[in-house]
Scaffold this motif. Structure first.
Motif, mmCIF file in Angstrom:
data_model
loop_
_atom_site.group_PDB
_atom_site.id
_atom_site.type_symbol
_atom_site.label_atom_id
_atom_site.label_comp_id
_atom_site.label_asym_id
_atom_site.label_seq_id
_atom_site.Cartn_x
_atom_site.Cartn_y
_atom_site.Cartn_z
ATOM 1 N N HIS A 133 -28.721 -48.702 20.699
ATOM 2 C CA HIS A 133 -27.595 -49.430 20.128
ATOM 3 C C HIS A 133 -26.287 -48.768 20.555
ATOM 4 C CE1 HIS A 133 -30.432 -51.356 17.325
ATOM 5 N NE2 HIS A 133 -30.999 -50.162 17.289
ATOM 6 N N SER A 134 -25.315 -49.578 20.904
ATOM 7 C CA SER A 134 -23.957 -49.117 21.206
ATOM 8 C C SER A 134 -23.017 -49.880 20.288
ATOM 9 C CB SER A 134 -23.574 -49.407 22.648
ATOM 10 O OG SER A 134 -24.440 -48.741 23.528
ATOM 11 N N LEU A 135 -22.233 -49.158 19.530
ATOM 12 C CA LEU A 135 -21.326 -49.752 18.557
ATOM 13 C C LEU A 135 -19.932 -49.200 18.796
ATOM 14 C CD1 LEU A 135 -21.144 -51.437 15.883
ATOM 15 C CD2 LEU A 135 -21.620 -49.330 14.677
ATOM 16 N N ALA A 136 -18.962 -50.073 18.960
ATOM 17 C CA ALA A 136 -17.571 -49.648 19.161
ATOM 18 C C ALA A 136 -16.769 -50.005 17.919
ATOM 19 C CB ALA A 136 -16.973 -50.322 20.383
ATOM 20 N N LEU A 137 -16.121 -48.999 17.340
ATOM 21 C CA LEU A 137 -15.274 -49.178 16.155
ATOM 22 C C LEU A 137 -13.821 -48.927 16.532
ATOM 23 C CD1 LEU A 137 -17.215 -47.035 13.523
ATOM 24 C CD2 LEU A 137 -17.457 -49.484 13.957
ATOM 25 N N ARG A 138 -12.926 -49.487 15.743
ATOM 26 C CA ARG A 138 -11.502 -49.189 15.902
ATOM 27 C C ARG A 138 -10.918 -48.935 14.529
ATOM 28 N NH1 ARG A 138 -8.397 -53.604 18.637
ATOM 29 N NH2 ARG A 138 -8.636 -54.576 16.634
ATOM 30 N N LEU A 139 -10.196 -47.842 14.436
ATOM 31 C CA LEU A 139 -9.413 -47.510 13.250
ATOM 32 C C LEU A 139 -7.942 -47.686 13.601
ATOM 33 C CD1 LEU A 139 -11.217 -44.203 12.248
ATOM 34 C CD2 LEU A 139 -11.151 -46.274 10.859
#
Length: 126
Positions: free
Chosen positions: A59-65
């Motif tokens: 799994h590859s998950l990209a988050l942005r804060l």
């Protein structure tokens, strides 16, 4: 972002959300104010994975804060501590590996910060 379609994807995203929601530092993030950062999922990809003896998914998950710089930095540190140490319950699967990948930040002219964080996980079918 493609839809979350596999059981491990759904279980992993639910476990991450539960972990974040259970931490007191993140309390009140649902109410938008100018003191707490916004957390957004940019992408979530899942690829089948297998070894000689196991089958699962990468799994590859990209988050942005995004928000005030100090709050974004604190949120990033808190997320890393929670997620890397997490033992997520995943029905029918177990979490074999979880890592924080690349972090890319940008300080905007108004003093706010945007930070992108890559998460990587390996789930194995039980």
């Amino acid at each position: 972002m493609r839809g979350v379609t596999s059981a491990p994807q759904r279980a992993l995203i639910a476990a991450i959300r539960q972990t974040i929601a259970a931490d007191p530092w993140f309390e009140g993030w649902e109410e938008r104010d100018n003191r707490t950062p916004v957390l957004a999922i940019l992408s979530f990809d899942c690829q089948p994975w297998a070894s000689l003896t196991f089958a699962g998914a990468r799994h590859s998950l990209a988050l942005r804060l995004h928000g005030p710089m100090d709050a974004v930095e604190t949120a990033s540190d808190r997320l890393e501590a929670l997620l890397v140490a997490g033992d997520f319950p995943l029905a029918g699967h177990f979490l074999a590996d979880f890592a924080i990948g690349e972090k890319t930040g940008e300080i905007l002219p108004d003093g706010s910060m945007t930070l992108s964080i890559e998460l990587e996980a390996l789930t194995i079918a039980e």
